[in-house]
Design a protein around this motif. Structure first.
Motif, PDB file in Angstrom:
ATOM      1  N   ALA A 227      20.278 -68.514 -57.333  1.00 40.46           N
ATOM      2  CA  ALA A 227      21.386 -68.781 -58.255  1.00 40.46           C
ATOM      3  C   ALA A 227      21.263 -67.822 -59.429  1.00 40.46           C
ATOM      4  N   TYR A 228      22.385 -67.359 -59.918  1.00 38.25           N
ATOM      5  CA  TYR A 228      22.371 -66.366 -60.988  1.00 38.25           C
ATOM      6  C   TYR A 228      23.408 -66.712 -62.046  1.00 38.25           C
TER       7      TYR A 228
ATOM      8  N   VAL B  75      30.503 -68.462 -69.552  1.00 40.91           N
ATOM      9  CA  VAL B  75      29.187 -68.364 -68.933  1.00 40.91           C
ATOM     10  C   VAL B  75      28.937 -69.569 -68.022  1.00 40.91           C
ATOM     11  N   CYS B  76      28.418 -69.292 -66.821  1.00 35.46           N
ATOM     12  CA  CYS B  76      28.127 -70.358 -65.865  1.00 35.46           C
ATOM     13  C   CYS B  76      27.182 -69.819 -64.804  1.00 35.46           C
TER      14      CYS B  76
ATOM     15  N   GLY C  47      18.724 -64.998 -64.969  1.00 33.88           N
ATOM     16  CA  GLY C  47      19.478 -63.971 -65.671  1.00 33.88           C
ATOM     17  C   GLY C  47      19.935 -64.390 -67.053  1.00 33.88           C
ATOM     18  N   THR C  48      20.401 -63.417 -67.800  1.00 37.47           N
ATOM     19  CA  THR C  48      20.946 -63.641 -69.141  1.00 37.47           C
ATOM     20  C   THR C  48      22.239 -62.861 -69.309  1.00 37.47           C
ATOM     21  N   ILE C  49      23.082 -63.348 -70.170  1.00 39.95           N
ATOM     22  CA  ILE C  49      24.310 -62.650 -70.564  1.00 39.95           C
ATOM     23  C   ILE C  49      24.407 -62.709 -72.077  1.00 39.95           C
TER      24      ILE C  49
ATOM     25  N   SER D 174      20.903 -67.767 -71.624  1.00 40.16           N
ATOM     26  CA  SER D 174      20.407 -68.132 -70.305  1.00 40.16           C
ATOM     27  C   SER D 174      20.507 -69.652 -70.158  1.00 40.16           C
ATOM     28  N   MET D 175      20.296 -70.122 -68.925  1.00 37.29           N
ATOM     29  CA  MET D 175      20.302 -71.566 -68.664  1.00 37.29           C
ATOM     30  C   MET D 175      18.949 -72.202 -68.936  1.00 37.29           C
ATOM     31  N   ASN D 176      17.934 -71.376 -69.131  1.00 33.54           N
ATOM     32  CA  ASN D 176      16.568 -71.878 -69.290  1.00 33.54           C
ATOM     33  C   ASN D 176      16.342 -72.379 -70.715  1.00 33.54           C
TER      34      ASN D 176
END
Length: 255
Positions: free
Chosen positions: A137-138, A146-147, A173-175, A179-181
């Protein structure tokens, strides 16, 4: 939708206690910090009420093709319901409903560990009605929002979708530094939004928790969906409210 459901009675009459190896019990919600710490490390205990609702919906709707995001106890429960549907309705739909590999469950998860555990725990008699898929998943965007998104989704046309994954910790990943983390994040995904044009009328989607994700879908779906948020059950349900597409789809809607 669940007014007539007597949870413990349903659980025991359908022998889910024997299937899962756990007696019926009501499970308190996990605290967010616990979810963040344990996520991807150890399986959660089965939430009997959630599993009962899943089994009940698949049986009541006579689901033919199910798609699951995130494997676990739910996979075993859904497989049991799909096998019962297969045994009762295979002869009923033959020649009337166009459906490749009917009464089958397709599952996708980002965690190979959980896939292996679920495969090991899945009774052998259910293997013929379940297909497993692993996917990374990315982080991406949908309508410039963002998703997360999976790289590999089973190529099926489900009439029932259960969304309980991927874990927000699995999205890489990051934008722009995002990030989701992060423990304060909630999972947001776009897989079903990309698939939306392919869904058939009366498709049912169930989000387990994931209220923010459900609202994201409600704001971005383009077709005529009925959206219901069941606060006490902590689930969100979408149903595609459109007329039939033709004779085969009409037969499925009547089924």
């Amino acid at each position: 939708m669940f007014e007539e459901l007597k949870y413990q009675q349903y659980y025991e009459e359908n022998e889910l206690d024997k299937l899962l190896g756990h007696p019926y019990q009501e499970l308190d919600s996990y605290a967010p910090d616990y979810v963040f710490q344990i996520d991807g490390k150890s399986p959660f205990m089965p939430d009997c009420d959630d599993l009962i609702r899943l089994h009940y919906m698949i049986r009541k709707r006579r689901v033919i093709t199910a798609l699951e995001f995130g494997v676990g106890w739910s996979t075993i429960t859904m497989a049991h319901a799909m096998m019962r549907n297969r045994q009762e309705y295979s002869g009923v739909i033959e020649g009337k409903i166009r459906r490749e590999n009917p009464f089958h469950l397709y599952c996708v998860d980002t965690e190979l560990k959980y896939l292996d555990i679920t495969k090991k725990n899945l009774p052998k008699e259910f293997h013929e009605v379940v297909t497993f898929c692993e996917s990374e998943a990315y982080l991406t965007t949908f309508n410039d929002r963002v998703c997360g998104k999976l790289k590999n989704v089973p190529n099926v046309c489900p009439d029932f979708v259960y969304s309980d994954g991927p874990s927000f910790m699995s999205i890489k990943g990051t934008i722009d530094g995002i990030s989701m983390n992060h423990m304060d994040r909630t999972i947001i995904t776009a897989d079903l939004l990309h698939m939306e044009p392919l869904f058939l009328p009366k498709t049912l989607i169930l989000f387990d928790g994931q209220t923010n994700n459900a609202r994201f879908h409600d704001n971005n779906f383009q077709r005529n969906w009925k959206y219901s948020h069941f606060i006490d059950e902590d689930i969100s349900v979408f149903e595609l409210m459109e007329d039939s597409l033709g004779p085969y789809n009409f037969n499925q809607l009547r089924f």
